[in-house]
Structures are given as C-alpha cells and as structure tokens.
Write a protein that holds these residues in place. Structure first.
Motif, PDB file in Angstrom:
ATOM      1  N   SER A 171     -12.284   4.510   8.531  1.00 27.06           N
ATOM      2  CA  SER A 171     -11.448   5.645   8.137  1.00 27.06           C
ATOM      3  C   SER A 171     -12.172   6.948   8.462  1.00 27.06           C
ATOM      4  O   SER A 171     -13.200   6.944   9.135  1.00 27.06           O
ATOM      5  CB  SER A 171     -11.093   5.543   6.646  1.00 27.06           C
ATOM      6  OG  SER A 171     -10.099   6.493   6.301  1.00 27.06           O
ATOM      7  N   PRO A 213      -3.247   8.979   6.621  1.00 30.30           N
ATOM      8  CA  PRO A 213      -2.087   9.247   7.483  1.00 30.30           C
ATOM      9  C   PRO A 213      -1.836  10.746   7.679  1.00 30.30           C
ATOM     10  O   PRO A 213      -1.330  11.156   8.720  1.00 30.30           O
ATOM     11  CB  PRO A 213      -0.920   8.600   6.722  1.00 30.30           C
ATOM     12  CG  PRO A 213      -1.558   7.618   5.796  1.00 30.30           C
ATOM     13  CD  PRO A 213      -2.896   8.165   5.442  1.00 30.30           C
ATOM     14  N   GLN A 245      -0.411   1.105  -4.332  1.00 30.94           N
ATOM     15  CA  GLN A 245      -1.243   0.530  -3.259  1.00 30.94           C
ATOM     16  C   GLN A 245      -2.668   1.082  -3.298  1.00 30.94           C
ATOM     17  O   GLN A 245      -3.636   0.343  -3.158  1.00 30.94           O
ATOM     18  CB  GLN A 245      -0.627   0.866  -1.893  1.00 30.94           C
ATOM     19  CG  GLN A 245       0.446  -0.101  -1.464  1.00 30.94           C
ATOM     20  CD  GLN A 245       0.952   0.288  -0.079  1.00 30.94           C
ATOM     21  OE1 GLN A 245       1.886   1.077   0.036  1.00 30.94           O
ATOM     22  NE2 GLN A 245       0.334  -0.236   0.953  1.00 30.94           N
ATOM     23  N   GLN A 246      -2.780   2.407  -3.500  1.00 31.26           N
ATOM     24  CA  GLN A 246      -4.115   3.016  -3.479  1.00 31.26           C
ATOM     25  C   GLN A 246      -4.957   2.549  -4.678  1.00 31.26           C
ATOM     26  O   GLN A 246      -6.150   2.279  -4.527  1.00 31.26           O
ATOM     27  CB  GLN A 246      -3.993   4.554  -3.483  1.00 31.26           C
ATOM     28  CG  GLN A 246      -5.237   5.275  -2.994  1.00 31.26           C
ATOM     29  CD  GLN A 246      -5.257   5.474  -1.470  1.00 31.26           C
ATOM     30  OE1 GLN A 246      -4.513   4.807  -0.749  1.00 31.26           O
ATOM     31  NE2 GLN A 246      -6.083   6.369  -0.994  1.00 31.26           N
ATOM     32  N   GLU A 251      -8.122   0.503   2.922  1.00 29.44           N
ATOM     33  CA  GLU A 251      -6.889   0.993   3.551  1.00 29.44           C
ATOM     34  C   GLU A 251      -6.353   2.168   2.746  1.00 29.44           C
ATOM     35  O   GLU A 251      -5.908   2.005   1.603  1.00 29.44           O
ATOM     36  CB  GLU A 251      -5.846  -0.143   3.622  1.00 29.44           C
ATOM     37  CG  GLU A 251      -4.720   0.184   4.566  1.00 29.44           C
ATOM     38  CD  GLU A 251      -3.435  -0.554   4.208  1.00 29.44           C
ATOM     39  OE1 GLU A 251      -2.375  -0.128   4.666  1.00 29.44           O
ATOM     40  OE2 GLU A 251      -3.505  -1.552   3.456  1.00 29.44           O
ATOM     41  N   ASP A 252      -6.467   3.349   3.325  1.00 31.73           N
ATOM     42  CA  ASP A 252      -6.056   4.586   2.657  1.00 31.73           C
ATOM     43  C   ASP A 252      -4.609   4.906   3.032  1.00 31.73           C
ATOM     44  O   ASP A 252      -4.324   5.265   4.171  1.00 31.73           O
ATOM     45  CB  ASP A 252      -7.000   5.705   3.110  1.00 31.73           C
ATOM     46  CG  ASP A 252      -6.565   7.087   2.645  1.00 31.73           C
ATOM     47  OD1 ASP A 252      -5.624   7.187   1.834  1.00 31.73           O
ATOM     48  OD2 ASP A 252      -7.183   8.061   3.102  1.00 31.73           O
ATOM     49  N   VAL A 253      -3.705   4.755   2.066  1.00 33.13           N
ATOM     50  CA  VAL A 253      -2.282   4.981   2.379  1.00 33.13           C
ATOM     51  C   VAL A 253      -1.848   6.411   2.060  1.00 33.13           C
ATOM     52  O   VAL A 253      -0.688   6.779   2.286  1.00 33.13           O
ATOM     53  CB  VAL A 253      -1.358   3.977   1.631  1.00 33.13           C
ATOM     54  CG1 VAL A 253      -1.669   2.553   2.053  1.00 33.13           C
ATOM     55  CG2 VAL A 253      -1.465   4.148   0.119  1.00 33.13           C
ATOM     56  N   GLN A 275       2.842   4.519  -3.120  1.00 36.84           N
ATOM     57  CA  GLN A 275       1.517   4.865  -2.584  1.00 36.84           C
ATOM     58  C   GLN A 275       0.460   4.733  -3.667  1.00 36.84           C
ATOM     59  O   GLN A 275      -0.632   4.227  -3.436  1.00 36.84           O
ATOM     60  CB  GLN A 275       1.515   6.311  -2.064  1.00 36.84           C
ATOM     61  CG  GLN A 275       2.235   6.520  -0.747  1.00 36.84           C
ATOM     62  CD  GLN A 275       2.325   8.005  -0.425  1.00 36.84           C
ATOM     63  OE1 GLN A 275       2.641   8.827  -1.289  1.00 36.84           O
ATOM     64  NE2 GLN A 275       2.039   8.348   0.815  1.00 36.84           N
ATOM     65  N   ASN A 335      -6.177  -0.879  -3.942  1.00 41.52           N
ATOM     66  CA  ASN A 335      -7.268  -0.879  -2.958  1.00 41.52           C
ATOM     67  C   ASN A 335      -8.572  -0.328  -3.547  1.00 41.52           C
ATOM     68  O   ASN A 335      -9.654  -0.843  -3.254  1.00 41.52           O
ATOM     69  CB  ASN A 335      -6.855  -0.076  -1.719  1.00 41.52           C
ATOM     70  CG  ASN A 335      -5.880  -0.852  -0.843  1.00 41.52           C
ATOM     71  OD1 ASN A 335      -5.849  -2.078  -0.882  1.00 41.52           O
ATOM     72  ND2 ASN A 335      -5.075  -0.151  -0.075  1.00 41.52           N
TER      73      ASN A 335
END
Ligand code: HSE
Length: 310
Positions: A259, A234, A203-204, A228-230, A200, A207
């Motif tokens: 978002s 969520p 990825q964050q 895109e907030d992973v 995570q 991004n």
C-alpha cells in the motif's frame, strides 16, 4: 551529563494500509541524525542544518527538531542549561517516510541523551509529537511514536497518546520504495472524503483487527489478507504514479500486501523473509525506473530500537 551526543531517528511507514493515523512502524534506514552539544549560552539553539534540510528554519519555534528539543528542556526544567543542535537531514521531505517526525523524534532524543536519559523515551513522546505538529499542523503520533520507540506501534488515541507496541513476527520484513516525486501531506489529506460508508467501516475494522491478530500469532497469511485498505488507498492512489502496476508487481514478487506509505508517494510492502523483501523492493523499483522515475528502494526488518545514540 554529557558534553556532546549524536543520535539517529529512523524513517517510518505510517498507516500500514488499514490504520490511518493510528498505526506505524520504523525502518532501519533512512533516518536523520542530530548532534546535541553543551554550550554556555542558556536555552536551545540551532547551530547548523545540513543535507536535505537546507531550507529548514533556524528559529527554534519553527523547526520540528528544535521545538521538540526545547520542549523537553522545559519539561525537565533544565532551560538554564545551554544546548546547541546540529541537524543533519538525511531523508527527503514529502516522501511519505516521516521525515519531519524523524527530526522531531531525534530532537527529543538528543536532549534526553545529552542529559543522561533522565526520563524514558515514552516520557519524551509528547514533546516529539508537538515538534512534528510544527511541520504539519496536526497532533498525530503515527510517524513520531515508531520513530522514537521503534517497532510497530498502535495509537489507540492520539490526543491521549495511548500508544501500544505490537509484536513483530520474526520473519516480517518491509520493502519500501521512494519514487522521486513530491506529495505534500496537506494535499494528500485534502483529497480525503470525511465520510465512510458502513460497509467500508465494517471491512476496514475487520482488516485492522485481522492485522493485529496476525501480528500476535505470527500468521503471515492473515497479515496478508488484512493488508487491504478500502478507505484511504482508493482515494490517494491517483497521486502515486503507476500505483496499480507497482502494487501488482509487489504481490507478484511475493509480498503479503502492498500500500501507500503515509501520505505517499513512497509505497511499502510487508513480506515474509528478507529475500522476498529484497525481491519485492527490486520489483517495485523496476516499475518506477521503467517509467523514468528515479527512486530509492529499501528492504529491512522492522526497526525495533527506534531513536538511538550513535
Ligand atoms: N497518517 C498521516 C497521513 C501520515 O496519512 O496523512 C502522514 O503524516
């Protein structure tokens, strides 16, 4: 020194999907207004509170705007001066649009403006952040800094107020919709796990860095791919009614990304062009309306000015 000033401080979108607690931007509307007036009695006093702030405290210590305003009077060693505030709340609490931050930014701005702007807005930021801390107990500038300064603001470190203004690509517009359900920031923070996985984090970081490069290079495709907030989205999505449907509707209407605004329930989308932003706001609004959830849609460019005298 003036006898009276009226100032406005705008609503803000915090987090901007990939910058939890460290990124925010200002909207054109809605926002709060404060009138500051010279009076004989020394110190800071709250005379009136109108609008959505009907239940706000008049005690300066407990009021975000009053606290920020008095903090600045003290910082400027001007407590011998008498100042009264009229606070006009024009935005709802618990909306995810930085309501308390707008009040505290306006409080600091009002005193600075009344005294003839003896210091820069940046020099009032600490007091404005302390004002918001009265409301939510945490020292974070992701709503206050953009409300006060305008633009898209990166906060590298909250404690040090190491804040940086990011470039705003010319055609970048925001669509924001506030559905009339209340989410307390505290509750939305309580649902968050203190742990993130390495995957995570990778990825964050990618991004967040991608969004920065996209803003610097006006690369709308990169901005979109980066929104895109992973980590946070969520976990908070279940708090926002029909979020998955709303997000899909925004993307289908041409949004670069969509978002949750701050702690929610408002949702935001970044768009290329004013027309797309209006269409996206309408598309999101219609999902809430279809579910019988009253809502307020907004579409505007990023507010570059922040708090201002009106
Ligand atoms: N960054 C904060 C949050 C904004 O998402 O909890 C709300 O004050």
């Amino acid at each position: 020194m003036k006898k009276e000033v009226r100032v406005f401080a705008p609503a803000t979108v915090a987090n901007v999907a990939v910058g939890f607690d460290i990124l925010g931007f200002a909207l054109q509307a809605p926002g709060d207004e404060i009138v500051a007036r010279r009076v004989d009695k020394a110190g800071l006093h709250i005379k009136t509170i109108t609008g959505d702030g009907g239940k706000l405290p008049y005690e300066v210590d407990k009021n975000t705007a009053g606290f920020a305003a008095r903090c600045l009077l003290r910082q400027l060693e001007a407590e011998a001066i008498g100042v009264e505030l009229e606070i006009h709340k024009k935005m709802p609490f618990g909306s995810g649009l930085g309501s308390s931050a707008a009040s505290s930014a306006a409080g600091a701005m009002a005193v600075n403006a009344l005294l003839g702007m003896p210091v820069s807005k940046m020099d009032t930021l600490h007091c404005a952040v302390l004002g918001e801390q009265v409301a939510d107990g945490a020292y974070h500038a992701d709503n206050v800094a953009p409300s006060l300064l305008g633009g898209i603001i990166l906060i590298r470190a909250n404690e040090a107020l190491d804040v940086h203004r990011l470039p705003v690509p010319e055609a970048l517009h925001a669509a924001v919709v506030y559905p009339h359900v209340s989410i307390l920031t505290k509750d939305a923070r309580d649902v968050l796990s203190p742990r993130v996985t390495l995957q995570q984090s990778i990825q964050q970081c990618g991004n967040l860095a991608g969004l920065m490069v996209g803003l610097y290079e006006s690369d709308y495709g990169l901005i979109g791919r980066s929104l895109e907030d992973v980590i946070i989205e969520p976990q908070r999505a279940p708090l926002v009614p029909h979020f998955a449907e709303v997000k899909q509707a925004a993307l289908d209407a041409g949004a670069l990304g969509c978002s949750i605004s701050g702690a929610g329930p408002s949702v935001f989308a970044l768009c290329q062009g004013a027309e797309t932003a209006s269409a996206v706001a309408k598309a999101i609004s219609s999902i809430f309306t279809r579910q019988n959830i009253p809502n307020d849609p907004y579409a505007s460019p990023v507010n570059q000015e922040g708090a201002k005298i009106i």
